[in-house]
Write a protein that holds these residues in place. Structure first.
Motif, PDB file in Angstrom:
ATOM      1  N   LEU A 273       0.820  -1.201   0.000  1.00  0.00           N
ATOM      2  CA  LEU A 273       0.000   0.000   0.000  1.00  0.00           C
ATOM      3  C   LEU A 273       0.856   1.254   0.000  1.00  0.00           C
ATOM      4  O   LEU A 273       0.495   2.271  -0.547  1.00  0.00           O
ATOM      5  CB  LEU A 273      -0.935   0.002   1.212  1.00  0.00           C
ATOM      6  N   GLU A 344       1.083   6.466  -1.373  1.00  0.00           N
ATOM      7  CA  GLU A 344       0.234   5.470  -0.747  1.00  0.00           C
ATOM      8  C   GLU A 344      -0.926   5.189  -1.670  1.00  0.00           C
ATOM      9  O   GLU A 344      -1.356   6.043  -2.432  1.00  0.00           O
ATOM     10  CB  GLU A 344      -0.287   5.992   0.596  1.00  0.00           C
ATOM     11  N   THR A 346      -4.865   3.335  -2.021  1.00  0.00           N
ATOM     12  CA  THR A 346      -5.980   2.724  -1.299  1.00  0.00           C
ATOM     13  C   THR A 346      -6.019   1.268  -1.721  1.00  0.00           C
ATOM     14  O   THR A 346      -5.342   0.858  -2.664  1.00  0.00           O
ATOM     15  CB  THR A 346      -7.309   3.399  -1.680  1.00  0.00           C
ATOM     16  N   GLU A 347      -6.799   0.508  -1.053  1.00  0.00           N
ATOM     17  CA  GLU A 347      -6.857  -0.916  -1.356  1.00  0.00           C
ATOM     18  C   GLU A 347      -7.357  -1.133  -2.779  1.00  0.00           C
ATOM     19  O   GLU A 347      -6.858  -1.971  -3.510  1.00  0.00           O
ATOM     20  CB  GLU A 347      -7.779  -1.619  -0.352  1.00  0.00           C
ATOM     21  N   ALA A 350      -4.672  -0.466  -5.158  1.00  0.00           N
ATOM     22  CA  ALA A 350      -3.690  -1.532  -5.067  1.00  0.00           C
ATOM     23  C   ALA A 350      -4.130  -2.745  -5.873  1.00  0.00           C
ATOM     24  O   ALA A 350      -3.321  -3.389  -6.553  1.00  0.00           O
ATOM     25  CB  ALA A 350      -3.462  -1.922  -3.613  1.00  0.00           C
ATOM     26  N   LYS A 382      -5.650  -8.748   2.854  1.00  0.00           N
ATOM     27  CA  LYS A 382      -4.806  -7.603   3.192  1.00  0.00           C
ATOM     28  C   LYS A 382      -4.104  -7.906   4.498  1.00  0.00           C
ATOM     29  O   LYS A 382      -4.722  -8.246   5.496  1.00  0.00           O
ATOM     30  CB  LYS A 382      -5.691  -6.364   3.331  1.00  0.00           C
ATOM     31  N   ASP A 385      -0.072  -4.081   5.549  1.00  0.00           N
ATOM     32  CA  ASP A 385      -0.039  -3.026   4.533  1.00  0.00           C
ATOM     33  C   ASP A 385       0.224  -3.565   3.144  1.00  0.00           C
ATOM     34  O   ASP A 385       0.762  -2.876   2.292  1.00  0.00           O
ATOM     35  CB  ASP A 385       1.046  -1.982   4.864  1.00  0.00           C
TER      36      ASP A 385
END
Lengths: 409, 93
Positions: A273, A344, A346-347, A350, A382, A385
């Motif tokens: 992440l 970074e 976000t999920e 990602a 997940k 991270d």
């Protein structure tokens, strides 16, 4: 006898001293700390002696005081040679220019020869070499790394199997080995096309041979897709028509064609992440330095560029005089500006990134005429991270590969 | 004053450490290699130099060297190297 060292470099002279009692003159010299050597008595009033060039003015002072007569007999050493050369400027300039040109020409690429390939490939190699800067008339030290060049050209040209660049003085000889074209024999040999993977057939293009499967049929690895033996099915009809010879219709051919099928791959990717990586911005600065042992003298671009992050590449190239390597080398330093990218995700992002990554990875493995039809996420988790993905790809690709028919005899 | 004091110091050091006399008493030191070389230290000046004869001034007196084909290989303050064929070395008061 320290004062007799380096005589040639410092220069010395032979003089005659004439006058009453020349010994007196010698004593004066000794008192003035002037080293004298090889003193010979010529006659009652004359002596020959040698002394350093740097003491001549001192000696002249003594002479003036005492009233001796000094005659210069001979001058020895480098300072006199140099002084003499001043009167022959054209010669000196000529010699210097000559050496300079020999030096210059020793460091220039005079000839690039390409050997061992057909004219067609030679032209292609020539173009690649030009692109990488290896051509006639450039300075050797501005060349890039030859190993890299060999590797890149070998990769770029499909019909070249290997390239070797040999440096011979000012000539570069490029040896090339071409991939031998598919043997004509192979084109004629009877063969089947079989499945290289498990899959479901979507499209078939058969140029020659007997198709053994149909669209939408599921095949396993190793199944015959297109048979190289034609006339097989007619064996059934044989019973009906006994007049026909069994072998007449049986023919072995070179099966050719493409069979596209849906195949399946599962891959696992992990995407962090938080990420951090360095990239080059494309800005760069080149510096040239002359290096002798450990001493470096900048020649071009003395100032360091004000990059915040940088990545340096240093290459060292020897200089030549004729075929001799000089103790000097040219150091070429390339400073690239680099940039550190932090970020970074976000999920969701990602997951997207993970899919893209997996696609790129997969495309390396499948053929150029394949395409990815669909992606499904089998599993998504997940932890620490990091997003872990299990992906399922549906790919349309050519699964036909040739398999020679063993003729037995 | 300082020179005098220094000389006294030198003598004392010379005695204590058993140094050679030529250093302390300013006597000449003559080193000869066979007949061909003579190496004279602590001289005070050249009086005569010919092919056959050299006379050097010493602290007290003179040295006369006789021979033939003399060449002064080196002439420095307090140091002379003579080359040639030496027959005779004489001290003259």
């Amino acid at each position: 006898m320290k004062f007799k060292q380096g005589l040639f470099w410092k220069g010395y002279i032979t003089v005659y001293v004439e006058g009453d009692r020349p010994e007196n003159f010698l004593n004066r010299c000794i008192e003035a700390d002037i080293p004298i050597w090889d003193v010979k008595r010529i006659n009652e009033k004359k002596m020959e002696l040698k002394l350093h060039l740097k003491h001549v003015s001192k000696v002249k002072k003594i002479r003036r005081r005492l009233g001796y007569k000094l005659t210069f007999k001979a001058k020895h050493g480098l300072p006199f040679l140099l002084a003499h050369l001043k009167f022959r400027k054209p010669l000196v300039i000529g010699v210097a220019l000559c050496l300079f040109f020999i030096f210059l020409l020793s460091n220039i690429v005079m000839q690039v020869k390409i050997v061992g390939v057909t004219p067609e490939t030679e032209y292609k190699i020539q173009q690649r070499l030009d692109h990488y800067g290896l051509k006639e008339g450039i300075f050797k030290f501005s060349l890039r790394n030859i190993d890299d060049m060999e590797r890149n050209i070998t990769n770029e040209l499909k019909d070249v199997m290997w390239i070797g660049i040999e440096e011979k003085g000012t000539t570069y000889i490029v040896h090339g080995v071409e991939k031998s074209l598919v043997h004509l024999d192979d084109n004629q040999k009877p063969q089947h096309l079989i499945a290289s993977k498990e899959g479901e057939i979507t499209q078939m293009y058969v140029e020659s041979g007997q198709p053994m499967v149909k669209v939408n049929q599921h095949v396993n690895k190793g199944d015959i897709l297109v048979s190289g033996i034609i006339g097989q099915t007619e064996n059934e009809e044989e019973d009906k028509d006994n007049n026909k010879n069994e072998n007449v219709n049986q023919q072995q051919v070179h099966a050719k064609g493409k069979v596209f099928a849906e195949t399946w791959y599962t891959t696992e990717t992990i995407v962090p992440l938080k990420y951090k990586h360095d990239t080059l911005t494309g800005d760069k600065d080149q510096q040239y330095k002359m290096k002798f042992g450990k001493v470096k003298v900048p020649i071009w671009d003395i100032f360091e560029p004000d990059y915040e992050n940088k990545y340096e590449e240093v290459e060292e190239k020897p200089l030549y005089f004729l075929n001799f390597k000089l103790p000097f080398t040219i150091e070429k330093k390339t400073i690239h500006e680099s940039e550190r990218i932090k970020g970074e995700r976000t999920e969701k992002e990602a997951v997207q990134e993970g899919i893209e990554q997996a696609k790129r990875e997969l495309k390396k493995h499948i053929g150029f005429d394949s395409e990815i039809i669909d992606v499904k996420i089998l599993q998504q988790s997940k932890e620490n991270d990091k997003v872990k993905l299990n992906l399922y790809f549906i790919v349309k690709e050519n699964i036909a590969v040739a398999q020679p028919i063993n003729q037995g005899d | 004053m300082i020179n005098k004091w220094r000389r006294q110091m030198k003598q004392w050091v010379g005695k204590q450490f058993n140094l050679p006399e030529d250093v302390i008493l300013e006597l000449p030191r003559i080193t000869m290699i066979g007949q061909i070389h003579a190496y004279i230290e602590n001289h005070q000046g050249l009086i005569t130099f010919t092919e056959k004869e050299i006379v050097l001034k010493m602290h007290n007196g003179f040295i006369k060297i006789k021979g033939e084909n003399f060449v002064l290989k080196t002439m420095l303050k307090e140091e002379i190297i003579v080359e040639g064929k030496i027959f005779d070395v004489q001290y003259i008061d």
